[in-house]
Design a protein around this motif. Structure first.
Motif, PDB file in Angstrom:
ATOM      1  N   GLU A   1      -9.499 -31.607  36.571  1.00  9.67           N
ATOM      2  CA  GLU A   1      -9.516 -31.161  35.157  1.00  9.67           C
ATOM      3  C   GLU A   1     -10.480 -32.013  34.339  1.00  9.67           C
ATOM      4  OE1 GLU A   1      -6.176 -30.388  32.549  1.00  9.67           O
ATOM      5  OE2 GLU A   1      -4.963 -30.265  34.355  1.00  9.67           O
ATOM      6  N   ALA A   2     -10.320 -33.334  34.490  1.00  8.28           N
ATOM      7  CA  ALA A   2     -11.187 -34.245  33.738  1.00  8.28           C
ATOM      8  C   ALA A   2     -12.631 -34.090  34.200  1.00  8.28           C
ATOM      9  CB  ALA A   2     -10.719 -35.685  33.927  1.00  8.28           C
TER      10      ALA A   2
ATOM     11  N   SER B   1     -14.064 -31.450  35.336  1.00  9.03           N
ATOM     12  CA  SER B   1     -14.637 -30.226  34.753  1.00  9.03           C
ATOM     13  C   SER B   1     -15.127 -30.496  33.337  1.00  9.03           C
ATOM     14  CB  SER B   1     -13.586 -29.111  34.689  1.00  9.03           C
ATOM     15  OG  SER B   1     -13.023 -28.946  35.935  1.00  9.03           O
ATOM     16  N   GLY B   2     -14.371 -31.299  32.615  1.00 13.90           N
ATOM     17  CA  GLY B   2     -14.768 -31.641  31.244  1.00 13.90           C
ATOM     18  C   GLY B   2     -16.105 -32.371  31.222  1.00 13.90           C
ATOM     19  N   VAL B   3     -16.263 -33.326  32.150  1.00 14.96           N
ATOM     20  CA  VAL B   3     -17.519 -34.103  32.188  1.00 14.96           C
ATOM     21  C   VAL B   3     -18.676 -33.192  32.603  1.00 14.96           C
ATOM     22  CG1 VAL B   3     -18.717 -36.026  33.291  1.00 14.96           C
ATOM     23  CG2 VAL B   3     -16.305 -36.256  32.720  1.00 14.96           C
TER      24      VAL B   3
ATOM     25  N   THR C   1     -18.911 -29.945  32.330  1.00 20.12           N
ATOM     26  CA  THR C   1     -19.218 -28.949  31.293  1.00 20.12           C
ATOM     27  C   THR C   1     -20.308 -29.468  30.363  1.00 20.12           C
ATOM     28  OG1 THR C   1     -16.923 -28.249  31.332  1.00 20.12           O
ATOM     29  CG2 THR C   1     -18.187 -27.522  29.441  1.00 20.12           C
ATOM     30  N   GLU C   2     -20.190 -30.739  30.018  1.00 23.29           N
ATOM     31  CA  GLU C   2     -21.159 -31.330  29.088  1.00 23.29           C
ATOM     32  C   GLU C   2     -22.439 -31.759  29.785  1.00 23.29           C
ATOM     33  OE1 GLU C   2     -20.851 -31.325  25.820  1.00 23.29           O
ATOM     34  OE2 GLU C   2     -18.870 -30.415  25.950  1.00 23.29           O
TER      35      GLU C   2
ATOM     36  N   ALA D   1     -18.916 -40.533  31.970  1.00 23.17           N
ATOM     37  CA  ALA D   1     -19.439 -39.666  30.906  1.00 23.17           C
ATOM     38  C   ALA D   1     -20.317 -40.453  29.934  1.00 23.17           C
ATOM     39  CB  ALA D   1     -18.286 -39.014  30.160  1.00 23.17           C
TER      40      ALA D   1
ATOM     41  N   TYR E   1      -8.926 -32.545  30.606  1.00 21.49           N
ATOM     42  CA  TYR E   1     -10.201 -31.820  30.461  1.00 21.49           C
ATOM     43  C   TYR E   1     -10.796 -32.054  29.070  1.00 21.49           C
ATOM     44  CZ  TYR E   1     -13.329 -27.829  29.712  1.00 21.49           C
ATOM     45  OH  TYR E   1     -14.400 -27.050  29.382  1.00 21.49           O
TER      46      TYR E   1
ATOM     47  N   ARG F   1     -14.288 -34.085  27.932  1.00 20.76           N
ATOM     48  CA  ARG F   1     -15.391 -33.467  27.174  1.00 20.76           C
ATOM     49  C   ARG F   1     -15.684 -34.243  25.898  1.00 20.76           C
ATOM     50  NH1 ARG F   1     -15.761 -27.138  26.423  1.00 20.76           N
ATOM     51  NH2 ARG F   1     -17.685 -27.802  25.438  1.00 20.76           N
TER      52      ARG F   1
END
Lengths: 160, 322
Positions: free
Chosen positions: A33-34, A36-38, A40-41, A121, B8, B12
């Motif tokens: 999950e985490a 995917s967040g990184v 995505t950016e 990140a 998530y 971000r």
């Protein structure tokens, strides 16, 4: 009553695979999950993120290994399964370190991995250091694996 | 587990934090010769939508970007309603005054809110406050009646500002998030201190002060209003024994220094969230950091526009989150 020996031994093998596997599934999911967040950016960080995500996955492999060794030794995969309840309980106890420590360490390692993804990140040049933190948790999973392996092999040599 | 941890969303946000303005960016903006040059620099940093808009349009676009991001990251953005209540109450205030003065200017409204502007305006026009959320019913009616009967717009503001603060504090405490609870407490305390200081300078009555102040647990409303009735020195003395003793120096300096103190204190409160990988707190911290950034840029642009010396603008600059 003697026939229950194999039941306890098999229960131990199942628990090792179950506990460590469930911990890894939960951990890899959380880190994913985490990750995917990184990604995505910044998709260029995928490779490094993947390594951090996979770190909590090793406990599942250790659990599988313990279950496999136990199954081999208790005769479920072939050979003799003629042992008493005492030996069955000993096999069960031998599997517990991997089952319990496997679960807890996988979840803890996932949290450390997620935190390390924050480092990745913000400071991708510090990836080496960021990997050390979750990798430290691995020590305890390996210790549990070692004890479970030694105990299973030791129990199989006992004539009780 | 994962749903409550916001893994998530926080990951971000960590990447987004790289784009926040830091101290060096603010210095770079301060070194610009004109507002136009500042806008150009901000556009280069990705601010605004077209890169050619006015300063207000650019700031509005930045605020919209923050909330669009939050809508993407959090399924139910009502968890951040505490940040929008002040906008709702501002819009209610504007609508009551607009209906009272019978004007049609729509620029006075803030677009980010939990309730649509049209809905607020219709409720005031039709004098049907039951169309608004329950927490607005009684204060909207009271403010409306006060303005209608007395024409006292300051009292109307006082009623709605207090209601906004009280509602914000309730929502912050209901969230069970420590950061938000402390933020709510700080906002209410800062507003109460401001009322006490201004009330003292303008010789307001005890009734007025108590009506204007919203209650919070870190300040004793009665003691603060009594001190405000006495003297500024009495307010300073009372504050020395509270969590806000360091505000005294800022109040003594000027009202803008006190405002800066409040914003800096919020930044100090949220800064630990930079290393928190889970929960909603880092998201809330990001919203507040963005608000602080927008406010700082607004002050800077307005200073440049009005040819205020750099040293005077620099004094008003807030601490940045990154």
């Amino acid at each position: 009553m003697d026939k229950y020996g194999i039941v306890f031994a098999l229960l131990g093998a199942a628990l090792a695979a179950l506990g460590a596997g469930a911990g890894s599934a939960k951990g890899v999911g959380l880190a994913g999950e985490a990750g995917s967040g990184v990604v995505t950016e910044d998709p260029s960080k995928f490779g490094k993120v993947l390594i951090l995500q996979l770190l909590p996955g090793t406990q599942g492999i250790y659990g599988l290994l313990i279950a496999f060794i136990t199954l081999t030794n208790i005769g479920v995969l072939g050979g003799s399964s003629d042992f008493g309840i005492a030996k069955g309980l000993l096999y069960f106890a031998a599997c517990l370190p991997m089952a319990i420590v496997g679960y807890i360490s996988a979840v803890a390692q996932a949290k450390a991995s997620v935190a390390s993804m924050g480092i990745l990140a913000k400071r991708p040049d510090q990836f080496g250091k960021s990997m050390i933190f979750p990798a430290m948790v691995e020590t305890y999973a390996i210790l549990a694996l070692l004890i479970s392996v030694l105990a299973i092999l030791g129990v199989s040599g006992l004539s009780i | 587990m994962a749903e409550q941890l916001y893994a998530y969303a926080v990951a971000r946000i960590r990447s987004k934090e790289l784009q926040l303005l830091g101290r060096s960016d603010v210095d770079q903006l301060l070194n610009c010769k004109s507002e136009k040059e500042c806008l150009k620099l901000l556009a280069e940093k990705g601010w605004g939508k077209t890169g050619e808009e006015s300063s207000e349009a650019m700031l509005k676009a930045e605020r919209e970007k923050t909330w669009d991001l939050m809508k993407e990251l959090v399924e139910d953005t009502s968890v951040f309603d505490m940040f929008l209540y002040t906008n709702d109450y501002h819009n209610l205030k504007a609508a009551v005054k607009q209906v009272y003065t019978d004007t049609k200017d729509m620029d006075i409204y803030i677009t980010q809110g939990t309730i649509e502007i049209g809905m607020i305006l219709d409720a005031v026009r039709e004098h049907n406050f039951s169309a608004l959320p329950e927490h607005m019913h009684s204060c909207a009616e009271e403010a409306y009646q006060v303005l209608l009967r007395t024409g006292d717009s300051q009292l109307c503001d006082v009623i709605l500002d207090r209601a906004a603060l009280e509602m914000m504090l309730v929502k912050c405490k209901e969230s069970k998030v420590e950061l938000l609870a402390r933020y709510g407490e700080l906002r209410v305390a800062a507003a109460d201190i401001n009322i006490a200081v201004r009330g003292n300078k303008t010789h307001k009555s005890k009734e007025f002060l108590e009506r204007a102040m919203a209650g919070c647990s870190s300040l004793d409303k009665k003691k603060l209003s009594s001190a405000a009735l006495e003297s500024l020195e009495a307010i300073y003395q009372y504050l020395q024994f509270t969590d806000y003793s360091d505000a005294v120096e800022a109040i003594k300096e000027s009202s803008s220094a006190f405002e800066r103190w409040c914003d800096n204190r919020i930044m100090d409160l949220i800064r630990p969230q930079k290393s928190n990988p889970f929960t909603i707190s880092p998201l809330a911290a990001y919203i507040l950091a963005r608000e602080n950034e927008i406010k700082t840029v607004r002050i800077l642009l307005s200073g440049k526009r009005n040819d205020i010396p750099d040293s005077a603008i620099r004094e008003r600059m807030r601490d940045m989150y990154v």
